[in-house]
Structure formats: C-alpha cells, structure tokens
Design a protein around this motif. Structure first.
Motif, PDB file in Angstrom:
ATOM      1  N   ALA A  19       0.843  -1.208   0.000  1.00 55.88           N
ATOM      2  CA  ALA A  19       0.000   0.000   0.000  1.00 55.88           C
ATOM      3  C   ALA A  19       0.871   1.249   0.000  1.00 55.88           C
ATOM      4  CB  ALA A  19      -0.915  -0.018   1.224  1.00 55.88           C
ATOM      5  N   HIS A  20       1.985   1.198   0.729  1.00 54.85           N
ATOM      6  CA  HIS A  20       2.898   2.347   0.734  1.00 54.85           C
ATOM      7  C   HIS A  20       3.436   2.627  -0.673  1.00 54.85           C
ATOM      8  CE1 HIS A  20       6.051   5.155   1.536  1.00 54.85           C
ATOM      9  NE2 HIS A  20       6.986   4.293   1.198  1.00 54.85           N
ATOM     10  N   GLN A  21       3.775   1.572  -1.413  1.00 52.58           N
ATOM     11  CA  GLN A  21       4.252   1.763  -2.788  1.00 52.58           C
ATOM     12  C   GLN A  21       3.157   2.426  -3.638  1.00 52.58           C
ATOM     13  OE1 GLN A  21       7.306   1.279  -4.194  1.00 52.58           O
ATOM     14  NE2 GLN A  21       7.951   0.930  -2.069  1.00 52.58           N
ATOM     15  N   LEU A  22       1.901   2.038  -3.416  1.00 51.50           N
ATOM     16  CA  LEU A  22       0.787   2.590  -4.203  1.00 51.50           C
ATOM     17  C   LEU A  22       0.529   4.046  -3.814  1.00 51.50           C
ATOM     18  CD1 LEU A  22      -1.589  -0.521  -4.093  1.00 51.50           C
ATOM     19  CD2 LEU A  22       0.086   0.097  -5.854  1.00 51.50           C
ATOM     20  N   ILE A  23       0.641   4.362  -2.535  1.00 53.67           N
ATOM     21  CA  ILE A  23       0.480   5.748  -2.068  1.00 53.67           C
ATOM     22  C   ILE A  23       1.597   6.613  -2.658  1.00 53.67           C
ATOM     23  CG2 ILE A  23       0.631   7.241  -0.022  1.00 53.67           C
ATOM     24  CD1 ILE A  23      -0.577   4.769   1.566  1.00 53.67           C
ATOM     25  N   LYS A  24       2.812   6.109  -2.567  1.00 51.07           N
ATOM     26  CA  LYS A  24       3.995   6.834  -3.038  1.00 51.07           C
ATOM     27  C   LYS A  24       3.898   7.120  -4.539  1.00 51.07           C
ATOM     28  CE  LYS A  24       8.911   5.957  -3.200  1.00 51.07           C
ATOM     29  NZ  LYS A  24       9.984   5.008  -2.998  1.00 51.07           N
ATOM     30  N   ASN A  25       3.274   6.193  -5.283  1.00 52.58           N
ATOM     31  CA  ASN A  25       3.177   6.333  -6.744  1.00 52.58           C
ATOM     32  C   ASN A  25       1.793   6.789  -7.193  1.00 52.58           C
ATOM     33  OD1 ASN A  25       5.876   5.209  -7.911  1.00 52.58           O
ATOM     34  ND2 ASN A  25       5.334   3.793  -6.255  1.00 52.58           N
ATOM     35  N   ASN A  26       1.047   7.368  -6.244  1.00 53.78           N
ATOM     36  CA  ASN A  26      -0.274   7.957  -6.561  1.00 53.78           C
ATOM     37  C   ASN A  26      -1.206   7.027  -7.325  1.00 53.78           C
ATOM     38  OD1 ASN A  26       0.431  10.471  -5.393  1.00 53.78           O
ATOM     39  ND2 ASN A  26       1.747  10.798  -7.191  1.00 53.78           N
ATOM     40  N   LYS A  27      -1.238   5.785  -6.940  1.00 52.60           N
ATOM     41  CA  LYS A  27      -2.159   4.844  -7.551  1.00 52.60           C
ATOM     42  C   LYS A  27      -3.448   4.812  -6.733  1.00 52.60           C
ATOM     43  CE  LYS A  27       0.565   3.559 -10.813  1.00 52.60           C
ATOM     44  NZ  LYS A  27       0.220   3.864 -12.233  1.00 52.60           N
ATOM     45  N   SER A  28      -4.580   4.647  -7.387  1.00 56.27           N
ATOM     46  CA  SER A  28      -5.829   4.495  -6.639  1.00 56.27           C
ATOM     47  C   SER A  28      -5.960   3.022  -6.234  1.00 56.27           C
ATOM     48  CB  SER A  28      -7.024   4.911  -7.507  1.00 56.27           C
ATOM     49  OG  SER A  28      -7.067   4.097  -8.670  1.00 56.27           O
ATOM     50  N   PHE A  29      -6.407   2.783  -5.010  1.00 55.20           N
ATOM     51  CA  PHE A  29      -6.478   1.394  -4.537  1.00 55.20           C
ATOM     52  C   PHE A  29      -7.390   1.261  -3.333  1.00 55.20           C
ATOM     53  CE2 PHE A  29      -4.101   1.383  -0.527  1.00 55.20           C
ATOM     54  CZ  PHE A  29      -3.461   2.636  -0.581  1.00 55.20           C
ATOM     55  N   VAL A  30      -7.840   0.019  -3.123  1.00 56.21           N
ATOM     56  CA  VAL A  30      -8.480  -0.344  -1.863  1.00 56.21           C
ATOM     57  C   VAL A  30      -7.778  -1.577  -1.315  1.00 56.21           C
ATOM     58  CG1 VAL A  30     -10.770   0.659  -2.271  1.00 56.21           C
ATOM     59  CG2 VAL A  30     -10.259  -1.647  -3.122  1.00 56.21           C
ATOM     60  N   ILE A  31      -7.757  -1.674   0.024  1.00 61.73           N
ATOM     61  CA  ILE A  31      -7.115  -2.828   0.677  1.00 61.73           C
ATOM     62  C   ILE A  31      -8.156  -3.501   1.570  1.00 61.73           C
ATOM     63  CG2 ILE A  31      -6.123  -1.271   2.429  1.00 61.73           C
ATOM     64  CD1 ILE A  31      -3.744  -3.246   2.602  1.00 61.73           C
ATOM     65  N   PHE A  32      -8.308  -4.827   1.394  1.00 61.49           N
ATOM     66  CA  PHE A  32      -9.304  -5.584   2.168  1.00 61.49           C
ATOM     67  C   PHE A  32      -8.670  -6.105   3.447  1.00 61.49           C
ATOM     68  CE2 PHE A  32     -13.231  -6.075  -0.243  1.00 61.49           C
ATOM     69  CZ  PHE A  32     -12.873  -5.408  -1.408  1.00 61.49           C
ATOM     70  N   SER A  33      -9.360  -5.821   4.563  1.00 63.24           N
ATOM     71  CA  SER A  33      -8.893  -6.255   5.882  1.00 63.24           C
ATOM     72  C   SER A  33     -10.048  -6.938   6.604  1.00 63.24           C
ATOM     73  CB  SER A  33      -8.438  -5.036   6.686  1.00 63.24           C
ATOM     74  OG  SER A  33      -8.360  -5.355   8.048  1.00 63.24           O
ATOM     75  N   GLU A  34      -9.852  -8.190   6.992  1.00 61.10           N
ATOM     76  CA  GLU A  34     -10.959  -8.896   7.652  1.00 61.10           C
ATOM     77  C   GLU A  34     -10.941  -8.683   9.162  1.00 61.10           C
ATOM     78  OE1 GLU A  34      -8.497 -13.145   7.316  1.00 61.10           O
ATOM     79  OE2 GLU A  34     -10.657 -13.100   6.945  1.00 61.10           O
ATOM     80  N   TYR A 319      11.045  -4.437   1.190  1.00 61.92           N
ATOM     81  CA  TYR A 319      11.966  -4.424   0.042  1.00 61.92           C
ATOM     82  C   TYR A 319      11.309  -4.965  -1.222  1.00 61.92           C
ATOM     83  CZ  TYR A 319      16.297  -4.976  -2.585  1.00 61.92           C
ATOM     84  OH  TYR A 319      17.274  -4.890  -3.545  1.00 61.92           O
ATOM     85  N   PHE A 320      10.641  -6.122  -1.107  1.00 62.21           N
ATOM     86  CA  PHE A 320      10.146  -6.760  -2.328  1.00 62.21           C
ATOM     87  C   PHE A 320       8.803  -6.191  -2.801  1.00 62.21           C
ATOM     88  CE2 PHE A 320      13.611  -9.437  -3.043  1.00 62.21           C
ATOM     89  CZ  PHE A 320      14.082  -9.891  -1.831  1.00 62.21           C
ATOM     90  N   SER A 321       8.150  -5.345  -1.976  1.00 65.56           N
ATOM     91  CA  SER A 321       6.932  -4.679  -2.471  1.00 65.56           C
ATOM     92  C   SER A 321       7.304  -3.737  -3.620  1.00 65.56           C
ATOM     93  CB  SER A 321       6.247  -3.907  -1.337  1.00 65.56           C
ATOM     94  OG  SER A 321       7.105  -2.900  -0.834  1.00 65.56           O
ATOM     95  N   ARG A 322       8.506  -3.132  -3.526  1.00 67.32           N
ATOM     96  CA  ARG A 322       8.958  -2.265  -4.619  1.00 67.32           C
ATOM     97  C   ARG A 322       9.237  -3.083  -5.879  1.00 67.32           C
ATOM     98  NH1 ARG A 322      14.700   0.558  -4.235  1.00 67.32           N
ATOM     99  NH2 ARG A 322      15.188  -1.634  -3.825  1.00 67.32           N
ATOM    100  N   ASP A 323       9.865  -4.258  -5.716  1.00 68.27           N
ATOM    101  CA  ASP A 323      10.156  -5.095  -6.879  1.00 68.27           C
ATOM    102  C   ASP A 323       8.870  -5.525  -7.572  1.00 68.27           C
ATOM    103  OD1 ASP A 323      13.220  -6.956  -6.026  1.00 68.27           O
ATOM    104  OD2 ASP A 323      12.733  -4.809  -6.032  1.00 68.27           O
ATOM    105  N   LEU A 324       7.846  -5.872  -6.776  1.00 69.70           N
ATOM    106  CA  LEU A 324       6.574  -6.286  -7.370  1.00 69.70           C
ATOM    107  C   LEU A 324       5.929  -5.113  -8.102  1.00 69.70           C
ATOM    108  CD1 LEU A 324       4.327  -8.266  -7.933  1.00 69.70           C
ATOM    109  CD2 LEU A 324       3.408  -7.837  -5.632  1.00 69.70           C
ATOM    110  N   PHE A 325       5.968  -3.933  -7.485  1.00 72.68           N
ATOM    111  CA  PHE A 325       5.384  -2.747  -8.129  1.00 72.68           C
ATOM    112  C   PHE A 325       6.088  -2.478  -9.463  1.00 72.68           C
ATOM    113  CE2 PHE A 325       3.007   1.106  -8.309  1.00 72.68           C
ATOM    114  CZ  PHE A 325       3.811   1.996  -8.994  1.00 72.68           C
ATOM    115  N   ASN A 326       7.422  -2.545  -9.475  1.00 75.60           N
ATOM    116  CA  ASN A 326       8.180  -2.279 -10.705  1.00 75.60           C
ATOM    117  C   ASN A 326       7.951  -3.361 -11.760  1.00 75.60           C
ATOM    118  OD1 ASN A 326       9.335   0.160 -10.018  1.00 75.60           O
ATOM    119  ND2 ASN A 326      11.026  -0.827  -8.907  1.00 75.60           N
ATOM    120  N   PHE A 327       7.719  -4.577 -11.313  1.00 73.74           N
ATOM    121  CA  PHE A 327       7.418  -5.690 -12.231  1.00 73.74           C
ATOM    122  C   PHE A 327       6.097  -5.419 -12.948  1.00 73.74           C
ATOM    123  CE2 PHE A 327       7.152  -9.796 -13.976  1.00 73.74           C
ATOM    124  CZ  PHE A 327       6.007 -10.460 -13.570  1.00 73.74           C
ATOM    125  N   ILE A 328       5.075  -4.969 -12.172  1.00 73.27           N
ATOM    126  CA  ILE A 328       3.744  -4.740 -12.750  1.00 73.27           C
ATOM    127  C   ILE A 328       3.728  -3.474 -13.607  1.00 73.27           C
ATOM    128  CG2 ILE A 328       1.306  -4.331 -12.234  1.00 73.27           C
ATOM    129  CD1 ILE A 328       1.764  -5.798  -9.541  1.00 73.27           C
TER     130      ILE A 328
END
Ligand SMILES: Cc1cc2nc3c(=O)[nH]c(=O)nc-3n(C[C@H](O)[C@H](O)[C@H](O)COP(=O)(O)OP(=O)(O)OC[C@H]3O[C@@H](n4cnc5c(N)ncnc54)[C@H](O)[C@@H]3O)c2cc1C
Length: 344
Positions: A19-34, A319-328
C-alpha cells in the motif's frame, strides 16, 4: 462502479508495505482487511541483518535495511510518525566459543558492518560471557505502524473492512462486487491456502508464540536483548519475550509447551521473578528456500501473489513490495530467487 488501479487483499506487512508503494506512486487502490490479528501484528518487530544462531547474514541484508529506513521516513511524511525504534540487538553469548566465533566473523566483509567488535556487559540479566551488539539492527513499533497506517488508509477511503470473497471475483472482467480494477494483489499470508487462484503457493506455516511479562526488577530499556528469544519493553510496563518456532503444532490455540519453553528460556538469563500477563501466537508463511514468493497468475494476467515473507516479514515485505510494483508497472523482471516461477 468504483474504478481503482489496484485491489490489495490482506493487511499484514506484505499488504501494508505494498500500500505504501501505491500511495507513493499515486495509484488508486483499496485494501481488504478482515479485522483479524495478523501474524504481522503478533510479530516482535525485530529488524535484524544477522542470523544469530551461527552469526551469518542473508541475501541483500544491507540493501533491505537501507531501503526500510528510507521507506519508514516516507511513511512518516503522511502518518506523522516514524515507527523505527533504534534499540540495537545485544546477543548474550553462551560461552567463550561463541565470543571467538563472533570476533572471527566480524572480520568477514559481509558481516563487519553488523558485528560490533566491542563486547558489552548488561545489568539486570545473567551474561557471564557478555554480549555482542548487532550494528544497524533496530525494532519496528508494531502497534504504532499498524494503527498509524490503518488510520491513514481509513481516512483516505482506502480501507475496506471485510473479508474478500473469492466467489465474487470476476477476473476476466476485472470486476469484484462494485469495484472494477486494473490489478489485484493477494497478500494473505497463510490465508492464501483458502484462495482458489493461488492455493498451490508453496508456503509452509510455522507457528510462533510470544508472551508479555511483568518484570520485578528493571532491565536496560534502550536495547533489545537476545538469548534464545528476544526480550524488550513494550512501553506499557510490560515486556515482550519470544518468539517460538513450531512446524508441527498447527492448531489455532495456545500451546502450553510453547509457553513453558518461553518461561524456561527467560528464567535462564533473567534471575528475578516475573509474571506472564499475555500469550499470543501467529503463523509465519515460510518457504523451503527462505525467499519470498512473488509473481503473476499463470493465465490471469492481472492477478498477483505476494507471499512467503517467512521470519523476516518487515524487511522482505518492505523491500520486495517495490520489486513487485516495478514488475507490474515498469516490466522490470523479478529476481529469479523470489519469482513464483521457481515453483512452477
Ligand atoms: C511470533 C512471531 C514473531 C515474529 N517476529 C518477527 C520479527 O521480529 N520481525 C519480522 O520481520 N518478522 C517477524 N515475524 C514474521 C512476520 O510476522 C511474517 O513474516 C509476516 O507476518 C507475514 O506477513 P504477511 O503480510 O504475508 O501475512 P500476515 O501477517 O499473516 O497478514 C495476512 C493478512 O491477510 C488477511 N487475509 C487473509 N485472507 C483474507 C481475505 N480473504 N480477505 C481479507 N483479509 C484476508 C489475514 O487476516 C491477515 O491479517 C514473526 C512472526 C511471528 C508469528
């Protein structure tokens, strides 16, 4: 229909650092929390570049530590608080052999930045062979991190407080209930086993308990003590002690044997009375090769898995949340070592 760039399922370290990567890159998103207490919320919050059994380090340890400290500063810019606690680990030595091994290893290039050559003697605990300090180690203020980020996510309409229902997902239309999305990332920890799209993900549960204790005599408050387990103050007059590791007892209730193990472990170096006030447990999503599992679904191109954080959820998640963001977003290939393809 609400259009979002991303749906994130799961609110532990994997989900929140993503979520931090998405906030940092101004992406719109929702996160599901049970709304369940995740393994992440049970965790000690230790940030440690050294495996303290044989004094070794791991792949990309320095990069992960540096990236975490940068990321926590970025998170501070919108939550108003830095959740890093600069309380270095002091490892109590069992004997002279360990002292010698530590000194020998501190000369190794990959460990010299982490293993302090000067030993310390601590007050309030038994440490006949003194302690070794792990430089650059620290703790995360776990409660602060989760409440701070949940508050921010809720205030900014990113948080959906409900369990994600896989039967309501229409991947080919990229629709979930009244959301249409570009990508969906599953960060469910051991919950991935209930996910029909990624249930084969090769994560193995490892159960961990910790206790919160009331100590009768003080110990140093500005460090993190490690013998068999970690001991440190939690700021409300109690102390965290843990965690245990168990691949067998996987039921969802407290194991008395784990509590006994912790009480014996603490008694070994804390020679005064103490009272167990709380007991908690959670399941680490571990992987045989000790590397996270990250990747795209084999046939559904906008479904992703981010899992296998193991015993180092903070460093791996960040660390790897950034790698996943850059991959997508930027088609930057994932490291083979963490790609889910290695199991396909
Ligand atoms: C006792 C203990 C101590 C630890 N100490 C440390 C430590 O000091 N440092 C460290 O770095 N790591 C530590 N860890 C490891 C760390 O906790 C894990 O690596 C980390 O929790 C994994 O994070 P995760 O986000 O993948 O999974 P989780 O933390 O399990 O989070 C997944 C979340 O997804 C939610 N979820 C699942 N399915 C759904 C759904 N369908 N809809 C909505 N939500 C869903 C779950 O409820 C859960 O809250 C410790 C673990 C334990 C158990």
């Amino acid at each position: 229909m609400k259009n979002v760039d991303y749906i994130v399922v799961g609110d532990g370290y994997a989900g929140l650092f993503l979520a931090h990567q998405l906030i940092k890159n101004n992406k719109s998103f929702v996160i599901f929390s049970e709304g369940r207490k995740s393994a992440s919320q049970i965790s000690a919050g230790i940030i440690n570049p050294v495996v303290l059994k044989k004094f070794t380090t791991f792949w990309k340890a320095q990069e992960q530590i540096d990236f975490l400290k940068t990321s926590l500063k970025e998170i501070e810019s919108y939550t108003g608080e830095n959740y890093l606690i600069n309380a270095p680990i002091h490892r109590i030595f069992h004997d002279e052999n360990e002292q010698n091994l530590w000194l020998k290893k501190s000369g190794n290039e990959e460990l010299s930045a982490f293993l302090d050559k000067k030993f310390d003697r601590l007050n309030g605990v038994k440490n006949d062979f003194q302690t070794g300090k792990v430089n650059q180690s620290a703790r995360l203020n776990v409660n602060g991190f989760f409440s701070g980020l949940f508050n921010y996510l809720e205030k900014n309409d990113h948080l959906v407080k409900e369990r994600f229902d896989y039967t309501k997902l229409n991947p080919s239309e990229s629709v979930y209930k009244d959301f249409s999305f570009k990508n969906i990332i599953f960060c469910e920890g051991m919950g991935v086993k209930d996910n029909p799209y990624f249930s084969e993900t090769a994560v193995i549960p490892n159960k961990g308990h910790h206790i919160k204790v009331k100590l009768s005599q003080p110990i140093p408050e500005d460090i993190t003590i490690k013998k068999k387990h970690f001991l440190f103050p939690t700021g409300n007059g109690l102390y965290f002690y843990g965690g245990t590791y168990d691949r067998d007892q996987l039921h969802h209730h407290i194991d008395d044997s784990a509590v006994t193990q912790l009480i014996n472990g603490l008694s070994e170096f804390y020679p005064y009375d103490f009272e167990v006030k709380e007991v908690h447990f959670g399941f680490r999503p571990t992987v045989k090769d000790r590397r996270p599992i990250i990747g795209r679904h084999e046939t559904l191109n906008n479904l992703y898995v981010f899992n296998g954080m193991g015993a180092r959820g903070i460093l791996n998640g960040c660390y790897f949340s950034r790698d996943l963001f850059n991959f997508i977003e930027n088609d930057i290939p994932l490291h083979e070592e963490v790609s889910s393809k290695r199991f396909q």
